[in-house]
Design a protein around this motif. Structure first.
Motif, PDB file in Angstrom:
ATOM      1  N   GLU A  31       3.325  -2.370  10.451  1.00 55.76           N
ATOM      2  CA  GLU A  31       2.136  -2.846  10.803  1.00 55.76           C
ATOM      3  C   GLU A  31       0.926  -2.128  10.609  1.00 55.76           C
ATOM      4  N   LYS A  32       1.358  -0.901  10.431  1.00 61.27           N
ATOM      5  CA  LYS A  32       0.101  -0.087  10.015  1.00 61.27           C
ATOM      6  C   LYS A  32      -0.338   0.251   8.940  1.00 61.27           C
ATOM      7  N   ILE A  53       4.529  -3.562   2.980  1.00 67.71           N
ATOM      8  CA  ILE A  53       5.507  -2.429   2.268  1.00 67.71           C
ATOM      9  C   ILE A  53       6.396  -3.545   1.339  1.00 67.71           C
ATOM     10  N   GLY A  54       6.709  -2.927   0.326  1.00 70.19           N
ATOM     11  CA  GLY A  54       7.391  -3.520  -0.721  1.00 70.19           C
ATOM     12  C   GLY A  54       8.036  -2.277  -1.727  1.00 70.19           C
ATOM     13  N   PHE A 104       0.844  -1.271   0.040  1.00 67.84           N
ATOM     14  CA  PHE A 104      -0.061  -0.041  -0.033  1.00 67.84           C
ATOM     15  C   PHE A 104       0.714   1.183   0.108  1.00 67.84           C
ATOM     16  N   PRO A 105       0.036   2.369  -0.347  1.00 65.94           N
ATOM     17  CA  PRO A 105       0.942   3.572  -0.207  1.00 65.94           C
ATOM     18  C   PRO A 105       1.230   4.050   1.048  1.00 65.94           C
ATOM     19  N   ASN A 111      11.824  -2.893   3.700  1.00 72.00           N
ATOM     20  CA  ASN A 111      11.142  -3.337   4.811  1.00 72.00           C
ATOM     21  C   ASN A 111      11.596  -3.146   6.247  1.00 72.00           C
ATOM     22  N   ASP A 112      13.004  -3.275   6.284  1.00 72.47           N
ATOM     23  CA  ASP A 112      13.627  -2.897   7.669  1.00 72.47           C
ATOM     24  C   ASP A 112      13.531  -1.599   7.898  1.00 72.47           C
ATOM     25  N   ALA A 113      13.600  -0.639   7.002  1.00 67.94           N
ATOM     26  CA  ALA A 113      13.263   0.661   7.562  1.00 67.94           C
ATOM     27  C   ALA A 113      11.785   0.902   8.178  1.00 67.94           C
TER      28      ALA A 113
END
Length: 181
Positions: free
Chosen positions: A121-122, A126-127, A6-7, A111-113
């Motif tokens: 989680e929110k 993310i990708g 998602f954005p 992802n780590d960031a």
């Protein structure tokens, strides 16, 4: 889609995300990815010479073969002025040398960031595509018409674009509700 991403809609979350990235290459990956709205396959192939000393970038997208011209914002120009290396060097160079980082490495960096920033989680996933979707969402937020965003992203329908950038029915309703005549 099993791994839908998602954005990053909240500017506050986006800023936390950017601050969680290592300055330099990793941070530029997220910033230029969001500023350009390119697919990761095109973004990772950018070379310093395509950006340094330029006010815009012209390239042919790998996936669709479509020519794109991207004009640099003042924040992009600031990043570009910090690039070091030869014109033939990749902007997102692998530490192994002579190659750009891989999609997998870009995914890991982002992802780590997101996890370090406490937004993973929110956001709900993310990708590498998060950057392109965030670009589209920012355009929408800045009043760019969905049909124009559709054209920029090279989508086939406005509905596809609205879903892609995460415009919800509530946001559409709020937009209509805000119009006073």
């Amino acid at each position: 889609m099993a791994n839908e991403v998602f954005p990053i809609k909240s500017k506050r979350d986006y800023n936390k995300f950017i601050k969680a990235l290592k300055p330099g290459r990793d941070r530029w990956l997220a910033q230029l990815g969001t500023a350009f709205g390119l697919r990761i396959s095109d973004l990772l192939l950018l070379k310093i010479g395509q950006l340094r000393g330029q006010k815009s970038l012209t390239l042919r997208e790998k996936k669709r073969g479509k020519k794109r011209v991207i004009t640099f914002s003042s924040s992009v120009l600031k990043i570009v002025s910090q690039l070091e290396g030869n014109d033939d060097d990749y902007v997102f160079a692998s530490r192994k040398g002579g190659q750009p980082i891989t999609r997998v490495q870009a995914y890991r960096i982002l992802n780590d960031a997101a996890k370090r920033a406490g937004i993973y989680e929110k956001i709900g996933g993310i990708g590498t595509h998060t950057l392109r979707k965030t670009f589209g969402y920012r355009l929408y937020e800045n009043g760019v018409d969905v049909s124009r965003i559709m054209s920029i992203l090279n989508h086939s329908s406005e509905r596809e674009t609205a879903k892609y950038i995460g415009i919800t029915a509530d946001e559409i309703e709020a937009a209509y509700d805000s119009i006073e005549v």
